[in-house]
Each structure stands twice: as structure tokens, then as C-alpha cells.
Design a protein around this motif. Sequence first.
Motif, mmCIF file in Angstrom:
data_model
loop_
_atom_site.group_PDB
_atom_site.id
_atom_site.type_symbol
_atom_site.label_atom_id
_atom_site.label_comp_id
_atom_site.label_asym_id
_atom_site.label_seq_id
_atom_site.Cartn_x
_atom_site.Cartn_y
_atom_site.Cartn_z
ATOM 1 N N SER A 177 0.840 -1.210 0.000
ATOM 2 C CA SER A 177 0.000 0.000 0.000
ATOM 3 C C SER A 177 0.869 1.251 0.000
ATOM 4 N N ILE A 178 1.932 1.229 0.788
ATOM 5 C CA ILE A 178 2.813 2.408 0.851
ATOM 6 C C ILE A 178 3.473 2.620 -0.520
ATOM 7 N N ILE A 179 3.890 1.511 -1.156
ATOM 8 C CA ILE A 179 4.501 1.630 -2.495
ATOM 9 C C ILE A 179 3.475 2.231 -3.468
ATOM 10 N N LEU A 180 2.248 1.706 -3.417
ATOM 11 C CA LEU A 180 1.206 2.221 -4.325
ATOM 12 C C LEU A 180 0.884 3.681 -4.008
ATOM 13 N N TYR A 181 0.971 4.027 -2.731
ATOM 14 C CA TYR A 181 0.717 5.412 -2.317
ATOM 15 C C TYR A 181 1.778 6.333 -2.935
ATOM 16 N N LEU A 182 3.035 5.867 -2.924
ATOM 17 C CA LEU A 182 4.117 6.660 -3.531
ATOM 18 C C LEU A 182 3.912 6.768 -5.045
ATOM 19 N N VAL A 183 3.447 5.679 -5.655
ATOM 20 C CA VAL A 183 3.159 5.696 -7.105
ATOM 21 C C VAL A 183 2.089 6.756 -7.388
ATOM 22 N N THR A 184 1.038 6.759 -6.553
ATOM 23 C CA THR A 184 -0.027 7.762 -6.736
ATOM 24 C C THR A 184 0.558 9.164 -6.659
ATOM 25 N N GLY A 185 1.401 9.398 -5.658
ATOM 26 C CA GLY A 185 2.000 10.717 -5.473
ATOM 27 C C GLY A 185 2.854 11.129 -6.657
ATOM 28 N N LEU A 186 3.560 10.134 -7.205
ATOM 29 C CA LEU A 186 4.451 10.382 -8.350
ATOM 30 C C LEU A 186 3.652 10.892 -9.554
ATOM 31 N N PHE A 187 2.423 10.412 -9.691
ATOM 32 C CA PHE A 187 1.570 10.869 -10.794
ATOM 33 C C PHE A 187 0.760 12.096 -10.406
ATOM 34 N N TRP A 188 0.426 12.200 -9.116
ATOM 35 C CA TRP A 188 -0.447 13.305 -8.683
ATOM 36 C C TRP A 188 0.295 14.648 -8.708
ATOM 37 N N LEU A 189 1.588 14.668 -8.278
ATOM 38 C CA LEU A 189 2.315 15.948 -8.225
ATOM 39 C C LEU A 189 2.389 16.621 -9.596
ATOM 40 N N PRO A 190 2.814 15.892 -10.664
ATOM 41 C CA PRO A 190 2.783 16.554 -11.986
ATOM 42 C C PRO A 190 1.379 16.950 -12.419
ATOM 43 N N VAL A 191 0.371 16.187 -11.988
ATOM 44 C CA VAL A 191 -1.017 16.501 -12.348
ATOM 45 C C VAL A 191 -1.411 17.873 -11.769
ATOM 46 N N VAL A 192 -1.009 18.128 -10.521
ATOM 47 C CA VAL A 192 -1.330 19.412 -9.888
ATOM 48 C C VAL A 192 -0.682 20.548 -10.681
ATOM 49 N N TRP A 193 0.573 20.325 -11.078
ATOM 50 C CA TRP A 193 1.285 21.341 -11.850
ATOM 51 C C TRP A 193 0.633 21.543 -13.218
ATOM 52 N N MET A 194 0.257 20.416 -13.856
ATOM 53 C CA MET A 194 -0.374 20.516 -15.186
ATOM 54 C C MET A 194 -1.709 21.252 -15.102
ATOM 55 N N GLN A 195 -2.456 21.013 -14.019
ATOM 56 C CA GLN A 195 -3.750 21.701 -13.856
ATOM 57 C C GLN A 195 -3.548 23.217 -13.791
ATOM 58 N N MET A 196 -2.450 23.630 -13.155
ATOM 59 C CA MET A 196 -2.176 25.074 -13.077
ATOM 60 C C MET A 196 -1.818 25.622 -14.456
ATOM 61 N N GLN A 197 -1.078 24.817 -15.228
ATOM 62 C CA GLN A 197 -0.735 25.246 -16.591
ATOM 63 C C GLN A 197 -1.990 25.330 -17.453
ATOM 64 N N LEU A 198 -2.867 24.329 -17.321
ATOM 65 C CA LEU A 198 -4.114 24.318 -18.106
ATOM 66 C C LEU A 198 -4.949 25.545 -17.754
ATOM 67 N N ARG A 199 -5.034 25.821 -16.443
ATOM 68 C CA ARG A 199 -5.796 26.996 -15.983
ATOM 69 C C ARG A 199 -5.212 28.275 -16.584
ATOM 70 N N ASN A 200 -3.884 28.429 -16.515
ATOM 71 C CA ASN A 200 -3.246 29.653 -17.027
ATOM 72 C C ASN A 200 -3.470 29.810 -18.527
ATOM 73 N N MET A 201 -3.317 28.695 -19.258
ATOM 74 C CA MET A 201 -3.471 28.779 -20.721
ATOM 75 C C MET A 201 -4.919 29.111 -21.089
ATOM 76 N N ALA A 202 -5.870 28.506 -20.345
ATOM 77 C CA ALA A 202 -7.291 28.779 -20.648
ATOM 78 C C ALA A 202 -7.622 30.235 -20.294
ATOM 79 N N GLN A 203 -7.086 30.717 -19.177
ATOM 80 C CA GLN A 203 -7.339 32.120 -18.794
ATOM 81 C C GLN A 203 -6.782 33.078 -19.837
ATOM 82 N N ASP A 204 -5.543 32.804 -20.284
ATOM 83 C CA ASP A 204 -4.900 33.680 -21.271
ATOM 84 C C ASP A 204 -5.671 33.665 -22.590
ATOM 85 N N ALA A 205 -6.077 32.454 -23.019
ATOM 86 C CA ALA A 205 -6.806 32.343 -24.293
ATOM 87 C C ALA A 205 -8.150 33.069 -24.174
#
Length: 161
Positions: A85-113
Motif C-alpha cells: 500500500s505504501i509503495i502504491l501510495y508513492l506511485v499515486t504521489g508520483l503521478f499526482w504531483l505533476p497533475v497538480v502542476w499541469m492543472q495550473m498550466q491548463l488553468r493559465n493557458m485557458a485564462q490567457d486564451a
Amino acid sequence: MLYFVLKYLHVLGAAVLLGTGAGIAFFLLMAHFTGRTAAIASVARIVVVADYVFTATAVVVQPVTGVLLAWHMGYPLTEGWIVLSIILYLVTGLFWLPVVWMQMQLRNMAQDADAASVPLPPRYHRFFWTWFAFGFPAFAAVLGIFWLMIAKPNFRLPGLG
Ligand code: HEM
């Protein structure tokens, strides 16, 4: 009493993680398919805040209550289902952190457009589909953790006791 409080918080945290994750994915996906930059920008703004308020809190609370529960129940942290479970939790985090960053990029690009009344740039679409793809392993890992936590299968991982 302590056990009940810990378990209550732990199960609530699990619900928040799964619920916020699935909710965010659904609402941003639906906003994307409207094709309207203003709608995408507003939903992405809310999604970024929701991840900080709900997901980030649960991400911290979950291992804390989990480790305290294991200690209270006398389960060694080297038990196979806990280690996995801890390994899977780390796997989730590994994918979730870039997702949070990508969401901010998506928000910025949509706002600018939206502000410039221009179509979404190709970079938006690349980020969007990468964000979408990253959700699958993260979600699958969380579903796996749910199963492990509920079934508590009795096995040992090599090298751990
Ligand atoms: C990351 C470290 C984690 C540790 C060390 C941990 C540890 C534990 C322990 C020891 C229990 C058993 C409590 C009992 O039998 O009363 C438990 C139950 C549970 N955990 Fe976790 N947990 C962790 C993460 C998670 C995550 C990320 C989720 C889901 C997103 C989750 C969902 C659950 C659920 C739903 C239960 C209740 C299972 C039941 O009552 O049968 N846990 N956890």
C-alpha cells in the motif's frame, strides 16, 4: 475510543482522496469537452483550489492515521499489504504531483486564451491529454490500496521479515 477516532479519520481521508480525485477528473474533463475557454478556465481554477484544500490535506493525514492505526492494531509496517500500500501510495504521489502542476498550466493557458479571445494553444491540448493519461495509474493505485486495506491479504514481500 482512540482506535475509533483514528479509523474514522482514516476512512474519511480515503473517501476524500478517491472522491476529490474522481470529481476533479470528471469536472475538468466535462469542462474541456465544452470547448469554451471561459468554462475551462473557471473549472480549472476551482480544481486547483480543491486539490490544495482537500487532496493535499488528505494526502498528509492518510499515512499519519494509517501508521497510527497499524501501531494501535499491532500490525508491523513490514506486513506485505501495508508495504505494498505504501509503495502504491508513492506511485499515486508520483503521478499526482505533476497533475497538480499541469492543472495550473491548463488553468493559465485557458485564462490567457479567454482574455485574448483566441483558441486554446496546441500546448494546452498536449498538457490536457497527458493530465488525462496520468489519472489512470494514480486512480488504479488508489483502487489497489482500497482493496489491500479492506482485504488485508496475508503475505510477505521478499526481504521484509
Ligand atoms: C499510506 C499509508 C497507509 C497505512 C500505513 C494504512 C494503514 C491502515 C491500517 C493499519 C488499517 C487497518 C485498520 C483496522 O483494521 O481497523 C487501514 C484501514 C483502511 N485504510 Fe489504510 N493505510 C494507509 C493508506 C490508505 C490509503 C491511501 C487509503 C485509501 C485511499 C486507505 C484506506 C483504508 C480503508 C478504507 C481502511 C478500512 C478497511 C477496513 O476497515 O476493513 N488507507 N489502513
